[in-house]
Every structure is written in structure tokens, then in C-alpha cells.
Design a protein around this motif. Structure first.
Motif, short mmCIF file in Angstrom:
data_model
loop_
_atom_site.label_atom_id
_atom_site.label_comp_id
_atom_site.label_asym_id
_atom_site.label_seq_id
_atom_site.Cartn_x
_atom_site.Cartn_y
_atom_site.Cartn_z
N LEU A 327 35.12 38.34 44.91
CA LEU A 327 34.93 38.78 43.54
C LEU A 327 33.87 39.87 43.42
N ASP A 328 33.23 40.24 44.54
CA ASP A 328 32.32 41.38 44.51
C ASP A 328 33.06 42.70 44.71
N TYR A 329 34.31 42.64 45.11
CA TYR A 329 35.09 43.87 45.27
C TYR A 329 35.55 44.36 43.90
N GLY A 330 35.36 45.66 43.67
CA GLY A 330 35.72 46.24 42.37
C GLY A 330 37.16 46.02 42.00
N ARG A 331 38.05 46.16 42.96
CA ARG A 331 39.47 46.00 42.65
C ARG A 331 39.79 44.55 42.29
N HIS A 332 39.13 43.61 42.95
CA HIS A 332 39.35 42.20 42.65
C HIS A 332 38.87 41.89 41.23
N GLN A 333 37.76 42.49 40.86
CA GLN A 333 37.27 42.33 39.49
C GLN A 333 38.27 42.92 38.49
N ARG A 334 38.80 44.08 38.84
CA ARG A 334 39.78 44.74 37.96
C ARG A 334 41.06 43.92 37.81
N ARG A 335 41.40 43.14 38.81
CA ARG A 335 42.58 42.30 38.72
C ARG A 335 42.35 41.12 37.79
N LEU A 336 41.19 40.50 37.90
CA LEU A 336 40.98 39.22 37.24
C LEU A 336 40.19 39.29 35.93
N MET A 337 39.18 40.14 35.84
CA MET A 337 38.33 40.13 34.65
C MET A 337 39.07 40.55 33.37
N PRO A 338 39.90 41.60 33.38
CA PRO A 338 40.65 41.92 32.15
C PRO A 338 41.59 40.79 31.73
N ARG A 339 42.15 40.09 32.70
CA ARG A 339 43.04 38.97 32.36
C ARG A 339 42.24 37.77 31.86
N LEU A 340 41.02 37.62 32.35
CA LEU A 340 40.15 36.59 31.81
C LEU A 340 39.84 36.89 30.34
N ALA A 341 39.54 38.15 30.05
CA ALA A 341 39.29 38.56 28.66
C ALA A 341 40.53 38.32 27.80
N ARG A 576 30.98 39.72 23.28
CA ARG A 576 31.17 41.15 22.99
C ARG A 576 31.70 41.86 24.23
N ARG A 577 31.19 41.50 25.38
CA ARG A 577 31.71 42.10 26.62
C ARG A 577 33.20 41.76 26.78
N ILE A 578 33.55 40.51 26.48
CA ILE A 578 34.94 40.09 26.60
C ILE A 578 35.81 40.84 25.61
N ARG A 579 35.33 40.94 24.35
CA ARG A 579 36.11 41.67 23.34
C ARG A 579 36.30 43.12 23.73
N ASP A 580 35.23 43.76 24.20
CA ASP A 580 35.32 45.17 24.56
C ASP A 580 36.25 45.38 25.75
N LEU A 581 36.18 44.47 26.72
CA LEU A 581 37.07 44.60 27.88
C LEU A 581 38.52 44.43 27.45
N ALA A 624 31.93 32.24 36.75
CA ALA A 624 32.01 30.79 36.94
C ALA A 624 31.83 30.06 35.61
N GLU A 625 30.86 30.51 34.81
CA GLU A 625 30.63 29.86 33.52
C GLU A 625 31.79 30.11 32.56
N LEU A 626 32.38 31.31 32.63
CA LEU A 626 33.45 31.65 31.70
C LEU A 626 34.71 30.83 31.95
N VAL A 627 35.02 30.53 33.19
CA VAL A 627 36.15 29.63 33.44
C VAL A 627 35.74 28.18 33.29
#
Length: 690
Positions: A327-341, A576-581, A624-627
Motif C-alpha cells: 500500500l506504499d506503492y502509488g499505483r496500489h493507492q490509486r487502485r484502492l483509495m478512490p474505490r474506498l472513497a 473531507r479528504r474522502i469527499r474530495d477524492l 486501516a482505520e477507514l476499513v
């Protein structure tokens, strides 16, 4: 990789309470069902065993007390329709098969009796259905007319000679198909058929029809076919039902909206056949509402599993001796974080939908306008959220590599089970077309009520927009983004006003354009009008998608603003971070449209991607906290890779390597020797020159 620590000190319980909404206790009750081991479906069971296990697990649902929540207070219920649906959605964590079978039994079969039947019928059949003592099917869909219910072929002909209806399947395509509980367990069915009385076809009505006797044998004239293996939901015994001169008493007609008296005279409180049909179907909208919520639960489970794994799994060398966390890889973050939002947006939007559902079904606001709004939002949310869930589950599966493909880690099973959600309770594309038509109707209604001056101004503004945006001249002047955020910097690109303006402007423009393109259809012959609509169908559906995306963003924005930033500063900030993402991801997805129609300048558009990357990095530190706020534990996830197994393997490997390096005779990496030789050769060459 993470360059800075953006971690916030979050109260996971507070976030979880926000997500669970006002019906949190019902959601927890649904999750408790998932703790029963016999409610799960091990992969090593046969198809028949999975079906029987799912049927037996229904008693856990009944024991939870959820099934009677929507009953009126005087009938022993709570008139709590939203709480009822909330609890049922959570059964996905137990088994999607159980969630769907329970939905068929209690929501569709029982719901039809409750919402379409009279008091005598309810007294006779409803409680046994809600207690699981009378197992039933919801026999609406036919082979030949899946989403086109009005055109189904099954007939129910009234016979005054013995005061009964005769049900027939007149041709193969009229066979009831994909019917839950039909292959094995249904004792009765609520059957949708064309009601024919005294030579008049009164359209689709619903009848209660016994289909099996006490020994489980088909009733005379009723035949079944087993659908067998499907792509998913193995615990649901789907099948086909056909009728050959099957007689049921006249009193088996569920007659809230259409009745036949003892003299064989038909009557209805709704004179218009079309309005009667849609009113009858609207009482069954809870199926779409519950699928929207169930898909959101599946999204959460998949993200919970994939993000927990991504925080433990290490791959490729990083700083020092340790490998890099996925999850420290930028692409991995790009895969999962927008879908988490997006999952957060889907969850908050679903709570808004439940508010509308409760208001209509409890009688607090069952006006025609409220019913239409509920139908529109339920159709749109169900379509978009089920697609979102399938996308999220697949990306989560890939993000877990080969481990994600193992059945024991649930992701492939979730995807298989959720696949049919895209066509359950109406094909998603058809449902979005319904939303689009409703948007056009609202647009036409607005035009109808404005005066001549207002119409002139509207036409003038549309003409101005056409010349300004379509010519590209807006890019020379000021776009929507520039009007709200004149300074080109990172904080301005995250303006909530700008996000809403862009999302809303896209909806308004698309609806107006489709309406304008369809105007000639009003005066055209039927064939020409149909061809014109067909030419604009894609644009209409895209407008509907844009509308649903806007509603979901607004729900997330509303939830964010509802948090007291002084009392809960970290939670307000992370939301707010989640909404903006979520908002910026929607804008990026349609970036071509926003540039092409002048909503964004090129300079502004180039900022969207980097802003998303920054938000992904920030949210990664609280992943971790968000899930964790989703509220699921090992009993609900049941995925080894999400429960620390990977961390144990990583620690075992690291400890082994530490011991090996500490040995005096530890092997030396050839690459180290190679670098050493190169350095020695370089030093020797330098010495020769000196």
C-alpha cells in the motif's frame, strides 16, 4: 511511496456509527447472523448441500427478529421498513446466497402478501411466510420478458362457473424463469399474470398460488425445471415454473389495487391501467433498495480484505533491508483509495435512500411525488452501486495477487455471487433508462410552468452555452473552475463548490441536450419517434449516470458537513479528504467532457491527477482505520489474508534472514561481490593515473 506521514488520530467507532446510520442496531443484528458457522457455505459442499444449508440458515434470520420489523405496530411489528432492509443487507457478510434467499422469502414473497394483499389474506399467509414456515417464490420474471413485466405472457382467466382463476403458461417464453426457491423449496408462489375477466385484459395482477403439496410434490398442473449450476449464489435454488390450467380460488387474487367480486365484476381504486400497473410494482421497490445496500456491504468487505492485506504484504526491495509494503506503492493507492472513497459515498447515499424508503412505506410521506422520487433513486442507485461493487471486488482481487484468487479468501466468491446483481430486479441499463426518462419528465415539467419571458431567457441561455462552450471559446475566458477558484493551487482544486458545480453542470447540460434532441419526437409518427429515441438512448443513460453520481457526491458532502469539526476535527478532515477524492475522481473519469464543453481549462484539468495522487497518499496513512469503521471482524470477513497470516509469514521470513546474516559463514550475494570488484578496479585505475 509515502513521502510524509499524513496520519490522523481517528475515532473508528465514531466513523463506524456515521456509516451505520440510524439503523446501526439492525445492522449489528444482521452481522451477528454471520457469526453462525452453519450460516456459511463451505466450498466443499455439493450443490444440493449448499441449497439445504442455506434453507436451514433461514431460521437464524427468523430468530434475529428482523423479519417482522416492517409489520404494522398493531400486528406485532415496528413499522420499521428501513431498519428491516438495513439488517438484511448485512447478511452478505454471512453468505450472499443467504441474503438473496432471505430476500426472496421475506422481502419479495412476504412483501407481496403484505403490500398487495387484503387483511384476510395477510392473516392467513403473511405470518407463516415471515416465520419461514411457508416457503415461497416470487414468480414475476419470464423467459421472454425479463425486464418488460407489462408484456409477460402468463394468463389468469376468471371462470365464473366455479369462482376461480385458471392460470396458464400459453407458450414456452411465458415460463417463469430464474425464480428463487422454485427448484426445491417453494410451497407457494405469488404469480404475476395478465388478469382476464369477462373478455377484458386488465393487465398484470398478482395471485397467491400453492405450487407444492405437503410432501413436496408439484401441485396438479404445476411443473418445475431446475436451473442447476449458476455463475454464483449456489445456495439459492433457482428454477422455472409453468402452469397448465391451474385453478386457484378467486379469493387468492392479491386485490389491493384490483379486485373481482363474487359476481365476477372487476374493480380498482385506480382507474388508469398504466398508473395501476406502476403503482402495483412500486410497492415492491424494496428489492432494489436492498440490492443497493447489499452491494455496498460487498464493496466494504472486499476493500476491508484487500487493504488489510496491502498493509501487510511486502514486495520488492525498499529502504534498508525491508521490502516495501504494497500500500506504499502509488499505483496500489490509486487502485484502492478512490474505490474506498466511493464505498463511503455509496454508504452515505444508501442511508439517504433508506430515509425516502421509510417515509413512503411507513406512511409518513407516501405522496405521489415522494413515491416517484423513491422509485427513481432506487433504480439509479441499484444500477450504479451494483456496478461499483463488481468493479471494486475485481480490483481488490487483483490487488491481492494470487492470494486473491484463492476461494478461501472470498473475493472470487463475492464477485461470482454479486455478478447477477447487475440484472437482478431489473437490468441496470434498463433501470438507468427509467431514471433518464424521469429526468426528462422533470425537465419538461419545469419548462411547462415558466412564463414566456422565462422561456425566452432559458432558450437564450442554452443558445449562449452552445456558442460559448461548444466552440471552445470558454477556454479563452473563464470556466466554471476559474469562477469558483481563481488561484491555481492545490487547495483551490479541492473546492467543494467547484466539484458540485462541475458535477451538476454536467447533468443539467446533458439532460437539456437530450431533451432538445428528442423534441421532434413529440410530433413524429411512432416509428420515427422510436428511431429518434433509439438514437439518443446512449446519451440519455449517460445523463442518468451523471445524475446518480451527483446524488452520491451530495450525500457524502452532506455527511461531511454534518460532523462538528470542533468536536471531531480529525474525522471531519478525513471525511473531507474522502469527499474530495470521490469528487475529483468523478471529474477525472469524465475529464474529456469537462474540457470539451469548456467546464475546465487545460491548466485546471492538469491539476486533477496530482491532487488525486496527494489525497491517495494521505488516506493511505489511515487506511486501516477507514476499513475498520466498516464494523466487520474475522467472523464476517472470513479471509485468511486479512487476519494477519501474511504478517506472520513476513515476520518468519525476516527473522530467518536476520539469523542468516548474523552467521559468520553467511553466503555473500554475488551482486555485492560484483560491486566490490568494480570499486576495487576503479580504485586501482585511479592509483595508476596518479
Amino acid at each position: 511511496m509515502t513521502a510524509a506521514n499524513h496520519r490522523l488520530d481517528l475515532d473508528t467507532g465514531f466513523l463506524g456509527a456515521l456509516l451505520d446510520g440510524p439503523h446501526a442496531d439492525k445492522r449489528h443484528r444482521g452481522r451477528e447472523v454471520a457469526e453462525h458457522a452453519d450460516a456459511h457455505l463451505p466450498d466443499d459442499l455439493t450443490l444440493d448441500q449448499k441449497r439445504e444449508a442455506t434453507k436451514e440458515a433461514l431460521h437464524h434470520v427468523v430468530d434475529s427478529g428482523m423479519t417482522q420489523l416492517p409489520l404494522p405496530v398493531d400486528a406485532g411489528g415496528k413499522n420499521d421498513h428501513a431498519g428491516y432492509v438495513s439488517g438484511f443487507e448485512e447478511l452478505v457478510a454471512s453468505s450472499p446466497s443467504l441474503q438473496i434467499k432471505a430476500g426472496v422469502q421475506f422481502g419479495l414473497f412476504g412483501g407481496a402478501i403484505q403490500h398487495l394483499g387484503n387483511a384476510e389474506q395477510q392473516a392467513k399467509w403473511l405470518l407463516p411466510a415471515l416465520k419461514g414456515e411457508l416457503l415461497g417464490s416470487f414468480a414475476m420474471t419470464e423467459i421472454g420478458h425479463g425486464s418488460d413485466v407489462a408484456s409477460l405472457g402468463t394468463t389468469a382467466l376468471y371462470d365464473p362457473a366455479d369462482d376461480s382463476f385458471v392460470l396458464d403458461t400459453p407458450f414456452r417464453a411465458a415460463t417463469k424463469e430464474y425464480i428463487g426457491n422454485a427448484a426445491c423449496h417453494a410451497q407457494a408462489a405469488v404469480v404475476f399474470a395478465k388478469l382476464i375477466v369477462d373478455g377484458v385484459d386488465h393487465g398484470v395482477h398478482v395471485l397467491f398460488v400453492p405450487v407444492r403439496d405437503e410432501d413436496g410434490a408439484p401441485m396438479p398442473g404445476v411443473s418445475f425445471e431446475d436451473d442447476g449450476y449458476k455463475g454464483g449464489l449456489p445456495g439459492v435454488d433457482n428454477g422455472r415454473i409453468a402452469f397448465d390450467h391451474v385453478r386457484v380460488p378467486r379469493t387468492n387474487l392479491l386485490d389491493r389495487y384490483g379486485a373481482v367480486d363474487a359476481d365476477g365484476v372487476y374493480s380498482s381504486p385506480i382507474e388508469s391501467p398504466g398508473r395501476r400497473f406502476f403503482t402495483m410494482l412500486s410497492t415492491l421497490v424494496q428489492g432494489r433498495v436492498s440490492l443497493d445496500g447489499a452491494a455496498t456491504v460487498a464493496e466494504k468487505l472486499a476493500l476491508d480484505i484487500a487493504i488489510r492485506y496491502g498493509l501487510e504484504r511486502r514486495q520488492f526491495s525498499g529502504a534498508g533491508d525491508a521490502e516495501t509494503v504494497l500500500l506504499d506503492y502509488g499505483r496500489h493507492q490509486r487502485r484502492l483509495m478512490p474505490r474506498l472513497a466511493r464505498a463511503y459515498a455509496d454508504a452515505f447515499a444508501h442511508e439517504k435512500l433508506l430515509e425516502s424508503f421509510q417515509a413512503v412505506f411507513s406512511g409518513a410521506d407516501d405522496s405521489e411525488a415522494a413515491q416517484q422520487r423513491l422509485e427513481t433513486e432506487a433504480a439509479g442507485f441499484k444500477a450504479m452501486t451494483t456496478w461499483n461493487a463488481l468493479d471494486t471486488i475485481q480490483v481488490c482481487r487483483e490487488a491481492c495477487g494470487g492470494a486473491g484468487f484463492m476461494a478461501e479468501n472470498r473475493l472470487v466468491g463475492l464477485h461470482a455471487d454479486l455478478d447477477v446483481f447487475a440484472t437482478f430486479e431489473g437490468d441496470n441499463t434498463v433501470l438507468l433508462q427509467l431514471v433518464g426518462k424521469r429526468l426528462l419528465g422533470d425537465y419538461s415539467e419545469e419548462l411547462r410552468h415558466i412564463d414566456f419571458g422565462g422561456a425566452a431567457r432559458l432558450i437564450g441561455s442554452q443558445a449562449a452555452e452552445y456558442s460559448l462552450y461548444r466552440s471552445g471559446l470558454a477556454n479563452v475566458g473563464r470556466t466554471i473552475g476559474d469562477l469558483f477558484t481563481p488561484a491555481l493551487n492545490a487547495s483551490r482544486i479541492r473546492s467543494g463548490k467547484m466539484q458540485e458545480a462541475l458535477l451538476a453542470s454536467r447533468v443539467e447540460s446533458m439532460v437539456a441536450q437530450v431533451a432538445q434532441d428528442l423534441r421532434p419526437a413529440a410530433k413524429a409518427d411512432p416509428a420515427t419517434a422510436a428511431a429518434l429515441f433509439n438514437d439518443n438512448q446512449h446519451a440519455l443513460i449517460e445523463a442518468a449516470q451523471a445524475y446518480v453520481e451527483l446524488l452520491k457526491w451530495q450525500a457524502l458532502n452532506e455527511a461531511m458537513h454534518a460532523v462538528d469539526a470542533k468536536a471531531h476535527p480529525s474525522e471531519a478532515k478525513v471525511l473531507r479528504r474522502i469527499r474530495d477524492l470521490f469528487g475529483l475522481s468523478l471529474i477525472e473519469e469524465h475529464i474529456g467532457w469537462h474540457i470539451m464543453f469548456g467546464r475546465l481549462s487545460m491548466a485546471r484539468a492538469r491539476q486533477i491527477g496530482p491532487a488525486i495522487d496527494r489525497l491517495c497518499r494521505k488516506l493511505r496513512d489511515n487506511a486501516a482505520e477507514l476499513v475498520g469503521a466498516f464494523g466487520y471482524g474475522p467472523a464476517q470477513r472470513r479471509s485468511a489474508i486479512a487476519e494477519g497470516a501474511e504478517a506472520e509469514r513476513q515476520e518468519e521470513a525476516a527473522e530467518y534472514l536476520r539469523r542468516e546474516r548474523a552467521k559468520a559463514d553467511a553466503p555473500v550475494d554475488e551482486k555485492v561481490l560484483h560491486r566490490r570488484r568494480k570499486a576495487e578496479a576503479k580504485a586501482a585505475k585511479g592509483a595508476q593515473k596518479s
